[in-house]
Design an enzyme around this catalytic site. Structure first.
Site, PDB file in Angstrom:
ATOM      1  N   GLU A 293     -25.812   4.654  23.425  1.00  0.00           N
ATOM      2  CA  GLU A 293     -26.841   3.698  23.825  1.00  0.00           C
ATOM      3  C   GLU A 293     -28.148   4.329  24.279  1.00  0.00           C
ATOM      4  OE1 GLU A 293     -24.019   4.511  25.297  1.00  0.00           O
ATOM      5  OE2 GLU A 293     -24.091   4.348  27.480  1.00  0.00           O
ATOM      6  N   HIS A 317     -22.396  -3.657  21.198  1.00  0.00           N
ATOM      7  CA  HIS A 317     -22.020  -2.878  22.376  1.00  0.00           C
ATOM      8  C   HIS A 317     -23.188  -2.005  22.852  1.00  0.00           C
ATOM      9  CE1 HIS A 317     -19.081  -0.579  24.867  1.00  0.00           C
ATOM     10  NE2 HIS A 317     -19.937   0.402  24.636  1.00  0.00           N
ATOM     11  N   GLU A 318     -23.752  -1.237  21.939  1.00  0.00           N
ATOM     12  CA  GLU A 318     -24.847  -0.325  22.350  1.00  0.00           C
ATOM     13  C   GLU A 318     -26.057  -1.120  22.835  1.00  0.00           C
ATOM     14  OE1 GLU A 318     -23.567   2.334  22.770  1.00  0.00           O
ATOM     15  OE2 GLU A 318     -21.952   2.234  21.295  1.00  0.00           O
ATOM     16  N   HIS A 321     -25.635  -2.290  26.362  1.00  0.00           N
ATOM     17  CA  HIS A 321     -25.884  -1.247  27.367  1.00  0.00           C
ATOM     18  C   HIS A 321     -27.333  -1.289  27.877  1.00  0.00           C
ATOM     19  CE1 HIS A 321     -22.337   1.200  27.901  1.00  0.00           C
ATOM     20  NE2 HIS A 321     -22.179   1.428  26.608  1.00  0.00           N
ATOM     21  N   GLU A 340     -19.172   0.939  30.987  1.00  0.00           N
ATOM     22  CA  GLU A 340     -18.453   0.611  29.748  1.00  0.00           C
ATOM     23  C   GLU A 340     -17.694  -0.719  29.810  1.00  0.00           C
ATOM     24  OE1 GLU A 340     -19.225   1.995  27.189  1.00  0.00           O
ATOM     25  OE2 GLU A 340     -19.959   3.966  27.785  1.00  0.00           O
ATOM     26  N   ASP A 395     -15.901  13.659  30.495  1.00  0.00           N
ATOM     27  CA  ASP A 395     -15.866  13.157  29.117  1.00  0.00           C
ATOM     28  C   ASP A 395     -14.491  12.631  28.746  1.00  0.00           C
ATOM     29  OD1 ASP A 395     -18.401  13.528  28.295  1.00  0.00           O
ATOM     30  OD2 ASP A 395     -18.069  15.490  27.365  1.00  0.00           O
ATOM     31  N   TYR A 403     -13.136   0.768  29.549  1.00  0.00           N
ATOM     32  CA  TYR A 403     -13.620  -0.232  28.587  1.00  0.00           C
ATOM     33  C   TYR A 403     -12.796  -1.515  28.665  1.00  0.00           C
ATOM     34  CZ  TYR A 403     -16.220   3.452  26.119  1.00  0.00           C
ATOM     35  OH  TYR A 403     -17.086   4.460  25.793  1.00  0.00           O
TER      36      TYR A 403
HETATM   37  N1  BES Z   1     -21.653   5.499  25.886  1.00  0.00           N
HETATM   38  C1  BES Z   1     -20.605   5.379  24.948  1.00  0.00           C
HETATM   39  C2  BES Z   1     -20.279   6.679  24.265  1.00  0.00           C
HETATM   40  C3  BES Z   1     -19.853   7.763  25.225  1.00  0.00           C
HETATM   41  C4  BES Z   1     -18.961   7.523  26.241  1.00  0.00           C
HETATM   42  C5  BES Z   1     -20.352   9.033  25.071  1.00  0.00           C
HETATM   43  C6  BES Z   1     -18.584   8.540  27.104  1.00  0.00           C
HETATM   44  C7  BES Z   1     -19.985  10.043  25.928  1.00  0.00           C
HETATM   45  C8  BES Z   1     -19.097   9.801  26.957  1.00  0.00           C
HETATM   46  C9  BES Z   1     -20.915   4.316  23.902  1.00  0.00           C
HETATM   47  O1  BES Z   1     -21.602   3.224  24.395  1.00  0.00           O
HETATM   48  C10 BES Z   1     -19.598   3.774  23.432  1.00  0.00           C
HETATM   49  O2  BES Z   1     -18.907   3.219  24.241  1.00  0.00           O
HETATM   50  N2  BES Z   1     -19.283   3.943  22.161  1.00  0.00           N
HETATM   51  C11 BES Z   1     -18.065   3.412  21.607  1.00  0.00           C
HETATM   52  C12 BES Z   1     -18.374   2.084  20.969  1.00  0.00           C
HETATM   53  C13 BES Z   1     -17.299   1.063  21.041  1.00  0.00           C
HETATM   54  C14 BES Z   1     -16.597   0.930  22.344  1.00  0.00           C
HETATM   55  C15 BES Z   1     -17.815  -0.287  20.581  1.00  0.00           C
HETATM   56  C16 BES Z   1     -17.551   4.399  20.586  1.00  0.00           C
HETATM   57  O3  BES Z   1     -18.298   5.299  20.203  1.00  0.00           O
HETATM   58  O4  BES Z   1     -16.421   4.284  20.178  1.00  0.00           O
HETATM   59 ZN    ZN Z   2     -20.391   2.072  25.688  1.00  0.00          ZN
END
Ligand code: BES
Ligand code: ZN
Length: 631
Positions: A293, A317-318, A321, A340, A395, A403
């Site tokens: 995002e 989703h993004e 955010h 999340e 991470d 989520y």
């Molecule tokens: N911000 C996250 C990606 C992220 C999370 C990067 C933790 C680094 C550390 C992003 O918004 C996300 O949640 N992406 C998901 C999308 C899905 C839940 C719709 C993904 O990439 O799977």
């Molecule tokens: Zn996210």
């Protein structure tokens, strides 16, 4: 407040430690920065992008304010940066060189940069710290792609991924979500390429090797983002558009054709969008996530280009955010559910408006299944929405719990208070905490005042705290249901005992989500002969939908359906998104016979993967082997 805090500490201890310690849930344990003494307000970057040496090189100016006159050191986060010099820049532009040293390297947190403030520097005013530096070719945030790993095959590309704590591997700074800053940047590139950032990208900008950016809204460091490549722009609507390589532009314009409408509905639903334009950037397959995002410019995996808009929930989703996360930010990574979980809830609300409720219910059930799966693997003390988090890697803390459990919690509140009241609450929440950071405890206090006590007798604080601090799900959690998915599940069971013919499975009427659930629901004892028939009938091994492929190849690997191993390997080479790959590698490594095969497939494919993806897959191998040894 004090009482709340002691309840938190008490319940955390009940869950995890059993003895007293100094754990402070509001403290960010993943930064070296002395944020209690200094706060950065603004960052100015001046960087050359060197595609020959795979380095960013230049300087950063950190505009910082002291809150402690006695402090004579500034500590910043870095990771494998080469620091050439540090200086304090006076109002008249003169720079006074400062002494600095690098502390001990920590594999998760990197290396503290300790700067001594020269005696003449007055801390009454804002100070400007200039750091000349360059990044390491192995910077964990940056991936340098050779032309052959891009869609066009002719130009190199570079992109960043700063979340959670990788901004420090391309900018020396206070790398914590608790600090918000504005930024500006000058980026120099080879003249044929375009640079974009999480800032005010100009769709009409000239390609002349130098790009200027401004991000006037204050953001946390994990939202610093940059990409450079053979990128072109296409408009999606008045305030929306997409950047990608020319080879993917048409497909992207089709796939993301609903984005302008998404933005408008999101504003109607959650309050004003406060960031100016909203654009997308479709990256090469090695982008490690579905989406990221980055403000004003979400980064996306090309695996969303399914051709039928079936995977655009990631974009919803993004975009969401832009309210939860980017506007109202979790104070530390331990409060990640506020980022999340709230976003997953908003994503579902948006998807309901733009598509239909049945489709979203299907997603809800799939998410719930994933949550149950994660409860099996994540230790109880990490199953709380707000777990104790002072060790490990931010991470990689708790699977999908932030989520999906977070989303269920908000759905629980919505159910308890009614949609209308809950929507108002959310809009007020985004207004009240706009451009601020928030801890779980501050959220619970706000919820308590605005909703729990304002309409008593519906949901109690105790019930809320169970979601926050207890493992698993409370007994009264709302369990998602979908008729189509229930039907798909029953057909999967019937198929295994020959009670139904393949012709009777209405796949043509099914959404990809229903097919995914059908595949997930195949009984454990289904023999590989039946798997083969199913594959021949539905052509699963050749699916072009990345999510169907993921689900199918997990089955292929778990059940050792070896006839499909060549296609499984092709899949592992086609995609780079961690989520798509790591569960397939895991299934191979855990099926009892294929660890070596999985490792050799990985050895061949890894050159195309992102460093973060490589780390995750290696962690899967380590976990699988530890499990094996344990047995
Ligand atoms: N911000 C996250 C990606 C992220 C999370 C990067 C933790 C680094 C550390 C992003 O918004 C996300 O949640 N992406 C998901 C999308 C899905 C839940 C719709 C993904 O990439 O799977
Ligand atoms: Zn996210």
């Amino acid at each position: 407040m004090l009482r709340n805090l002691s309840i938190v500490i008490l319940s955390l201890c009940l869950i995890s430690c059993g003895e007293k310690d100094n754990y402070d849930p509001a403290h960010d344990y993943f930064t070296f920065a002395n944020v209690d003494q200094f706060k950065t307000r603004h960052v100015a970057l001046d960087l050359d992008v060197d595609f020959v040496e795979h380095r960013l090189r230049g300087f950063v100016l950190l505009h910082m304010k002291s809150s402690d006159d006695s402090a004579r050191k500034i500590i910043l986060d870095t990771r494998e940066l080469t620091i050439d010099s540090v200086a304090f820049v006076a109002d008249n532009g003169e720079a006074e060189v400062a002494a600095f040293e690098l502390g001990a390297f920590d594999t998760i947190k990197g290396t503290p940069l300790v700067i001594s403030i020269p005696p003449g520097v007055d801390l009454q005013n804002e100070v400007i710290v200039r750091i000349d530096y360059e990044t390491n070719p192995n910077s964990t945030a940056l991936q340098w792609l050779p032309p052959e790993l891009t869609a066009g095959g002719k130009y190199p590309m570079m992109f960043s991924q700063s979340q959670a704590i990788h901004a420090r591997s391309w900018i020396p700074l206070q790398d914590t979500p608790g600090i918000r800053l504005t930024y500006e940047a000058i980026i120099r590139t080879p003249p044929e390429l375009l640079a974009v950032m999480s800032a005010d990208n100009d769709p009409l900008v000239a390609r002349n090797g130098e790009f200027r950016f401004e991000m006037p809204q204050p953001i946390p460091s994990y939202l610093f983002a940059i990409a450079v490549g053979n990128l072109y722009f296409a408009s999606l609507g008045e305030d929306t558009g997409v950047y990608t390589e020319p080879e993917l532009l048409d497909a992207s314009v089709y796939e993301f054709g609903d984005v302008q409408q998404m933005l408008e509905e999101a504003e109607a639903q959650f309050g004003p969008y406060r960031w100016g334009r909203y654009d997308l950037l479709v990256l090469p397959p090695s982008f490690p996530f579905g989406g990221m995002e980055n403000p004003r410019l979400s980064f996306l995996t090309p695996s969303l280009l399914a051709g039928d808009r079936s995977l655009v929930a990631v974009v919803a989703h993004e975009l969401a955010h832009s309210w939860s996360g980017n506007l109202v930010t979790n104070a530390t990574w331990r409060d990640g559910w506020l980022n999340e979980g709230v976003t997953s809830y908003l994503e579902a609300r948006l998807m309901e408006i733009i598509y239909d409720e049945d489709r979203v219910d299907e997603e809800r059930v799939l998410n719930y299944q994933e949550l149950l799966f994660d409860f099996e693997r994540v230790p109880p003390q990490r199953q709380a929405l707000a777990p104790r988090l002072d060790t490990g890697d931010p991470d990689d803390v708790q699977g999908s719990i932030h989520y999906h459990k977070g989303q269920l919690f908000l759905e629980y509140l919505e159910l308890g208070f009614g949609r209308e009241r809950f929507d108002k609450f959310l809009q007020n929440y985004f207004d009240e905490f706009a451009f601020k950071t928030i801890t779980t405890e501050a959220f619970v206090d706000y919820l308590d005042v605005k909703l729990l006590r304002a309409t008593p007798g519906l949901v109690s604080r105790k019930q809320v705290e169970a979601w926050m601090y207890q493992p698993g799900l409370p007994d009264d959690a709302p369990i998602p249901k979908s008729k189509t998915l229930e039907y798909a599940e029953s057909l999967a069971a019937a198929l295994a005992i020959d009670e139904v013919d393949l012709d009777d499975i209405p796949v043509d009427e099914w959404s990809p989500q229903a097919l995914i659930h059908f595949i997930n629901s195949l009984p454990d004892d289904l023999d590989t002969a039946r798997l083969k028939t199913l594959d021949e009938y539905l052509d699963l091994s050749n699916t072009s939908n990345a999510e169907i492929g993921r689900t199918w190849f997990i089955q292929v690997a778990t059940r050792r359906y070896e006839a499909a191993y060549p296609q499984l390997e092709a899949y592992l080479n086609r995609y780079g998104r961690t989520r798509l790959l790591s569960s397939i590698y895991r299934a191979l490594a855990e099926n009892g016979q294929d660890v070596e095969l999985a490792k050799s497939m990985f050895a061949k494919a890894r050159h195309a993967y992102h460093p973060l993806t490589v780390n995750s897959i290696e962690a899967e191998f380590r976990r699988a082997e530890a499990k094996q040894a344990f047995r």
